[in-house]
Write a protein that holds these residues in place. Sequence first.
Motif, short mmCIF file in Angstrom:
data_model
loop_
_atom_site.label_atom_id
_atom_site.label_comp_id
_atom_site.label_asym_id
_atom_site.label_seq_id
_atom_site.Cartn_x
_atom_site.Cartn_y
_atom_site.Cartn_z
N ASP A 71 41.61 -22.13 -52.49
CA ASP A 71 40.77 -21.39 -53.43
C ASP A 71 39.81 -22.36 -54.10
N LEU A 72 38.69 -21.85 -54.59
CA LEU A 72 37.80 -22.68 -55.37
C LEU A 72 38.49 -23.12 -56.66
N ALA A 73 39.20 -22.17 -57.30
CA ALA A 73 39.87 -22.47 -58.56
C ALA A 73 41.07 -21.53 -58.73
N THR A 74 41.97 -21.90 -59.61
CA THR A 74 43.21 -21.18 -59.96
C THR A 74 44.25 -21.23 -58.83
N ASP A 75 45.47 -20.84 -59.17
CA ASP A 75 46.53 -20.70 -58.18
C ASP A 75 47.09 -19.28 -58.22
N GLN A 90 49.04 -25.41 -53.04
CA GLN A 90 47.70 -25.01 -53.47
C GLN A 90 46.68 -26.13 -53.24
N ASN A 92 42.68 -26.61 -54.37
CA ASN A 92 41.49 -26.12 -55.06
C ASN A 92 40.30 -27.00 -54.67
N THR A 93 39.28 -26.40 -54.13
CA THR A 93 38.12 -27.17 -53.66
C THR A 93 37.09 -27.41 -54.76
N VAL A 94 37.25 -26.75 -55.90
CA VAL A 94 36.35 -26.93 -57.05
C VAL A 94 34.89 -26.73 -56.63
N GLY A 95 34.66 -25.65 -55.93
CA GLY A 95 33.29 -25.31 -55.52
C GLY A 95 33.04 -25.41 -54.04
N CYS A 97 33.16 -24.61 -50.14
CA CYS A 97 33.20 -23.28 -49.55
C CYS A 97 34.18 -23.14 -48.38
#
Length: 225
Positions: A71-75, A90, A92-95, A97
């Motif tokens: 995900d970009l953010a959150t779990d 998890q 998170n790519t932080v933006g 794609c």
Amino acid sequence: MKEVMKMKVRLKEEVLKDLNKAADFNRAAFSKNKTLVINLMSSPGSGKTTLLEETVKALSNEFAIAVIEGDLATDLDAQRLRAHGIKTVQINTVGGCHLDARMIAKVLPELDLKKVDILFIENIGNLVCPSGYDLGQDYKVVILSVPEGNDKIPKYPVMFRRTDVTVLNKIDLLPYVSFNLEEARNDLHAINPHAQFTALSAKTGEGMEEWINWIKDVYHQFVKH
């Protein structure tokens, strides 16, 4: 100017070479531990996590399952899967794609692959970027949902050309939206004649048996090899 262009091309080649090495590393680890890996891709809102939840419910008594959740953010999605007792890691790519092979390799130590029969990688919701990246998976699956309309397969041909299975989700909504099931099937086979097409509703369970049986079949074929 020409020299700058050469530097750009060289940099891209080096990045892709690095990613391919990481994908080969992942593939070797999965193969060594006899872990079947399925990369799930879709646009946001297709019902990917719901499908994964129902898939886990149907298979967890027979197979040891784990998930890498992108995900970009959150779990939030990872929490849903962990509620079913599934080991979920998890990312998170932080933006970013899409997931890439280096991201997967980095989290593999969090999984005991010797104890994982099937690993699902839930990729970032995007019909463009994820299709071009090898994560070391055995199969790529793209999930399309009825509310998205009939234009997605012809508009995003690269995604559907590179997948082994297209799952059409939310068929319980067919009476309420404009979607032609046969047109979608024909569009897919025009782009990728070898791809499997299966229509289901993760919410109601309609059509889930075909999807579950496909996973079981490819797992047993995988183990034999």
